[in-house]
Design a protein around this motif. Structure first.
Motif, mmCIF file in Angstrom:
data_model
loop_
_atom_site.group_PDB
_atom_site.id
_atom_site.type_symbol
_atom_site.label_atom_id
_atom_site.label_comp_id
_atom_site.label_asym_id
_atom_site.label_seq_id
_atom_site.Cartn_x
_atom_site.Cartn_y
_atom_site.Cartn_z
ATOM 1 N N LEU A 98 0.826 -1.203 0.000
ATOM 2 C CA LEU A 98 0.000 0.000 0.000
ATOM 3 C C LEU A 98 0.863 1.256 0.000
ATOM 4 C CD1 LEU A 98 -2.780 -1.082 2.559
ATOM 5 C CD2 LEU A 98 -3.081 -0.671 0.087
ATOM 6 N N GLN A 99 1.938 1.246 0.761
ATOM 7 C CA GLN A 99 2.833 2.404 0.797
ATOM 8 C C GLN A 99 3.453 2.659 -0.584
ATOM 9 O OE1 GLN A 99 5.466 1.180 3.980
ATOM 10 N NE2 GLN A 99 4.293 2.344 5.527
ATOM 11 N N HIS A 100 3.860 1.563 -1.237
ATOM 12 C CA HIS A 100 4.447 1.693 -2.567
ATOM 13 C C HIS A 100 3.411 2.262 -3.561
ATOM 14 C CE1 HIS A 100 6.852 0.820 -6.091
ATOM 15 N NE2 HIS A 100 5.804 0.179 -6.633
ATOM 16 N N THR A 104 3.383 5.797 -5.680
ATOM 17 C CA THR A 104 3.159 5.835 -7.132
ATOM 18 C C THR A 104 1.992 6.764 -7.474
ATOM 19 O OG1 THR A 104 3.996 3.568 -7.365
ATOM 20 C CG2 THR A 104 2.634 4.463 -9.172
ATOM 21 N N LEU A 105 0.940 6.683 -6.676
ATOM 22 C CA LEU A 105 -0.237 7.527 -6.920
ATOM 23 C C LEU A 105 0.085 9.016 -6.699
ATOM 24 C CD1 LEU A 105 -3.038 5.344 -5.268
ATOM 25 C CD2 LEU A 105 -2.733 5.812 -7.715
ATOM 26 N N SER A 110 0.867 14.227 -9.074
ATOM 27 C CA SER A 110 1.704 15.405 -9.318
ATOM 28 C C SER A 110 1.894 15.645 -10.815
ATOM 29 C CB SER A 110 3.061 15.218 -8.628
ATOM 30 O OG SER A 110 3.904 16.316 -8.902
ATOM 31 N N GLU A 111 2.124 14.533 -11.537
ATOM 32 C CA GLU A 111 2.301 14.654 -12.989
ATOM 33 C C GLU A 111 1.025 15.169 -13.658
ATOM 34 O OE1 GLU A 111 3.378 10.744 -14.125
ATOM 35 O OE2 GLU A 111 5.456 10.867 -13.393
ATOM 36 N N LEU A 112 -0.101 14.615 -13.229
ATOM 37 C CA LEU A 112 -1.374 15.042 -13.806
ATOM 38 C C LEU A 112 -1.656 16.511 -13.496
ATOM 39 C CD1 LEU A 112 -3.604 11.904 -13.039
ATOM 40 C CD2 LEU A 112 -2.837 12.689 -15.305
#
Length: 244
Positions: A98-100, A104-105, A110-112
């Motif tokens: 979940l942390q990983h 990633t999310l 941030s990219e979005l």
């Protein structure tokens, strides 16, 4: 053809009215407002095309921004769900997973958001372009409206003058011999000028000066003879101003 000298002289009055009517007709056809309206109409058409393109650009950016908003909202929803599962605790492997995924999310969000911000900046520029086109289009429409108003006012003035001239022409023509008026109208229809003053040995129609036998012919013609120019075939009216 024979016609009383006074009747021939009054042909000049009739010609003056017809000349004025022809000038009014020419003025109507050549109003500067007509060319201005046509030019502005072309500008408006081009600006309308430009406005459509600018509007499409804004709409496309709105659609792309909305898509990014949807993607960002999906990421936020998934992050909230994963965070809730993480807060509830569980096996170490599940927690690490979940942390990983949260990391990633976060990167994905941030990219979005960066991409959305870039699109929003592009939209701001696109909207400024659209507003500028709208402003120029509105100004062009105002110019066309003003030109149309001036055109209509001038046309109304011309129509009023034409009505006055036409009204005065009727009685004038009716008071002249019918055959003389018929000849005059035929010549005027063919050449634009039916009768002109003969003065100083010169035809007032074509402006050609007569010499020798041609001049002698005019001088010797009876006063009631309707004399025509050998060059332009217009009626040459002889009066006291003719100098014969």
């Amino acid at each position: 053809m024979k016609a009383a000298p006074e009747a021939q002289r009054r042909l000049l009055d009739l010609q003056a009215v017809d000349t004025a009517l022809a000038q009014l007709a020419h003025r109507r056809r050549s109003l500067p407002e007509l060319a201005e309206i046509e030019a502005v109409a072309r500008d408006i058409s081009a600006l309308e095309d430009e406005r459509v393109r600018a509007q499409v650009a804004v709409d496309d950016l709105d659609r792309d921004i909305a898509r990014f908003e949807k993607d960002i909202e999906q990421v936020r929803t998934r992050k909230s769900r994963d965070q809730a599962r993480l807060d509830a605790g569980g096996a170490l492997r599940e927690i690490e997973g979940l942390q990983h995924e949260l990391a990633t999310l976060n990167r994905r969000q941030s990219e979005l958001e960066d991409s959305e911000l870039e699109l929003m900046e592009q939209k701001e520029t696109a909207e400024a372009t659209l507003n500028d086109v709208r402003k120029r289009l509105a100004e062009a429409v105002e110019r066309r409206t003003a030109a149309e108003t001036r055109r209509d006012e001038t046309l109304a003035e011309i129509a009023k003058e034409e009505e006055f001239k036409t009204t005065s022409r009727g009685p004038l023509a009716a008071d002249l011999p019918a055959d003389l008026v018929t000849l005059y109208d035929k010549i005027r229809t063919d050449s634009g000028l039916g009768a002109a003053l003969f003065r100083s040995g010169r035809c007032g129609g074509c402006r050609i000066e007569l010499y020798g036998a041609d001049l002698a012919r005019v001088k010797s013609a009876p006063a009631d003879e309707v004399v025509r120019c050998e060059e332009c075939r217009r009626i040459m009216v002889r009066t006291a101003e003719s100098g014969l």
